[in-house]
Design a protein around this motif. Structure first.
Motif, PDB file in Angstrom:
ATOM      1  N   SER A  24       0.855  -1.179   0.000  1.00  0.00           N
ATOM      2  CA  SER A  24       0.000   0.000   0.000  1.00  0.00           C
ATOM      3  C   SER A  24       0.896   1.236   0.000  1.00  0.00           C
ATOM      4  O   SER A  24       1.762   1.379   0.866  1.00  0.00           O
ATOM      5  N   VAL A  25       0.698   2.105  -0.977  1.00  0.00           N
ATOM      6  CA  VAL A  25       1.440   3.366  -1.075  1.00  0.00           C
ATOM      7  C   VAL A  25       0.457   4.457  -1.465  1.00  0.00           C
ATOM      8  O   VAL A  25      -0.178   4.367  -2.530  1.00  0.00           O
ATOM      9  N   GLY A  26       0.297   5.455  -0.606  1.00  0.00           N
ATOM     10  CA  GLY A  26      -0.695   6.482  -0.883  1.00  0.00           C
ATOM     11  C   GLY A  26      -2.067   5.855  -0.984  1.00  0.00           C
ATOM     12  O   GLY A  26      -2.507   5.131  -0.086  1.00  0.00           O
ATOM     13  N   THR A  27      -2.760   6.080  -2.087  1.00  0.00           N
ATOM     14  CA  THR A  27      -4.101   5.526  -2.275  1.00  0.00           C
ATOM     15  C   THR A  27      -4.078   4.137  -2.907  1.00  0.00           C
ATOM     16  O   THR A  27      -5.123   3.500  -3.041  1.00  0.00           O
ATOM     17  N   PRO A  58      -0.695   5.204  -7.856  1.00  0.00           N
ATOM     18  CA  PRO A  58      -1.112   6.293  -6.963  1.00  0.00           C
ATOM     19  C   PRO A  58      -0.529   7.614  -7.451  1.00  0.00           C
ATOM     20  O   PRO A  58       0.549   7.643  -8.049  1.00  0.00           O
ATOM     21  N   GLN A  59      -1.240   8.697  -7.194  1.00  0.00           N
ATOM     22  CA  GLN A  59      -0.770  10.022  -7.594  1.00  0.00           C
ATOM     23  C   GLN A  59      -0.092  10.689  -6.397  1.00  0.00           C
ATOM     24  O   GLN A  59      -0.732  10.934  -5.376  1.00  0.00           O
ATOM     25  N   TRP A  68       3.358   4.389   3.547  1.00  0.00           N
ATOM     26  CA  TRP A  68       3.483   3.103   2.873  1.00  0.00           C
ATOM     27  C   TRP A  68       3.261   1.968   3.864  1.00  0.00           C
ATOM     28  O   TRP A  68       3.447   2.131   5.076  1.00  0.00           O
ATOM     29  N   LEU A  69       2.850   0.821   3.338  1.00  0.00           N
ATOM     30  CA  LEU A  69       2.661  -0.392   4.136  1.00  0.00           C
ATOM     31  C   LEU A  69       3.052  -1.585   3.276  1.00  0.00           C
ATOM     32  O   LEU A  69       2.638  -1.684   2.117  1.00  0.00           O
ATOM     33  N   VAL A  70       3.861  -2.476   3.840  1.00  0.00           N
ATOM     34  CA  VAL A  70       4.198  -3.741   3.195  1.00  0.00           C
ATOM     35  C   VAL A  70       3.911  -4.856   4.184  1.00  0.00           C
ATOM     36  O   VAL A  70       4.487  -4.882   5.284  1.00  0.00           O
ATOM     37  N   ASN A 111       2.448  -6.485   9.137  1.00  0.00           N
ATOM     38  CA  ASN A 111       2.474  -5.166   8.516  1.00  0.00           C
ATOM     39  C   ASN A 111       3.707  -4.374   8.930  1.00  0.00           C
ATOM     40  O   ASN A 111       3.995  -4.212  10.111  1.00  0.00           O
ATOM     41  N   ASN A 112       4.412  -3.874   7.942  1.00  0.00           N
ATOM     42  CA  ASN A 112       5.531  -2.957   8.129  1.00  0.00           C
ATOM     43  C   ASN A 112       5.103  -1.614   7.548  1.00  0.00           C
ATOM     44  O   ASN A 112       4.636  -1.560   6.401  1.00  0.00           O
ATOM     45  N   VAL A 113       5.219  -0.547   8.323  1.00  0.00           N
ATOM     46  CA  VAL A 113       4.672   0.740   7.895  1.00  0.00           C
ATOM     47  C   VAL A 113       5.720   1.835   8.034  1.00  0.00           C
ATOM     48  O   VAL A 113       6.700   1.707   8.780  1.00  0.00           O
TER      49      VAL A 113
END
Length: 266
Positions: A24-27, A58-59, A68-70, A111-113
């Motif tokens: 997950s990055v931005g939207t 994502p913009q 960010w989340l991985v 989750n790594n954020v």
């Protein structure tokens, strides 16, 4: 550049152990599972997922702070993972430029954020982002390793507006106008409180020194701000009182006349 440049291969040689289950990055938010093969060219199940041009980019505005989340997981066993994220900010087909490794961390299972700042000088448009999770040491943005996974994505860098606005000084009781430039719309926030204002310019009559923050929004909805637009209020140099003093008898009256200001407190 995101889908047309050759960024070099990065992948695991084994389908076992640590995998990337969510990015997950931005939207943008992409979830994958063990045994799933991404739709992009060169994808290898459990080893390399090419989501560039597959998952909507994502913009991200120049200068913006982006979360960010991985989610790191496993398809067989967990033995510890190193996590890196690269972005090709200068769009040269490499991940070796200054500031292009935006995350370098030891991952936890789950989750790594974190967050990163898009460089103000990042080139605008679509570019490649690479996420690598490796059991052991990451060999770099390219190369093979035994266990883990690499995933590629596109991100879209948007230009932030470059705005300008000037403060100044005025004699108390006079109006002042702030007229910024460089964006489509503007919001004004005063250091002395009160509701924020909007408009192409604002005119006000300050009674004391005040600072304004001006936030400009461009047509692409990216924003930029200028802090400390300072307005200095000067005491009137034309204030006169006539007479300056008077001697009167008890119960008698006299009159003082002031000029040079809009209102007076005696």
């Amino acid at each position: 550049p995101c889908t047309t440049l050759n960024y070099g291969a990065s992948n695991a040689t084994s389908t076992l152990d640590e995998e990337i289950l969510r990015v997950s990055v931005g939207t943008m938010n992409n979830v994958s599972a063990c045994g799933q093969t991404a739709g992009g060219a060169g994808s290898l199940s459990n080893r390399y997922g090419n989501y560039s041009g597959i998952v909507a980019a994502p913009q991200l505005a120049q200068g913006s702070l982006v979360p960010w989340l991985v989610q790191a997981g496993t398809c067989n066993g967990w033995y510890g993972t190193s996590l890196r994220i690269y972005v090709d900010w200068n769009q040269d087909g490499l991940f070796t430029g200054l500031g292009e490794m935006i995350v370098n961390a030891t991952a936890v299972q789950g989750n790594n954020v974190g967050s990163f700042i898009v460089p103000q000088n990042a080139l605008t448009g679509l570019t490649r982002m690479r996420v690598i999770a490796v059991e052991g040491t990451v060999p770099g943005p390219t190369g093979t390793y035994a266990w883990g996974e690499t995933e590629d994505y596109c991100i879209n860098v948007l230009a932030s507006p470059v705005i300008s606005a000037s403060g100044g000084s005025l004699v108390c009781g006079n109006p002042f106008t702030i007229t910024p430039s460089g964006a489509n719309t503007y919001t004004y926030i005063s250091s002395v409180g009160g509701p924020s204002l909007t408009g192409s310019s604002i005119t006000f009559t300050p009674l004391s020194n005040v600072n304004y923050t001006v936030i400009g929004t461009a047509a692409n909805n990216c924003t930029a701000s200028i802090n400390n637009v300072a307005i200095t209020v000067l005491a009137s140099s034309f204030l006169t009182v006539t007479p300056l003093s008077a001697t009167i008898c008890p119960l008698a009256q006299t009159q003082f006349t002031a000029s040079g200001a809009n209102s007076y407190t005696w």
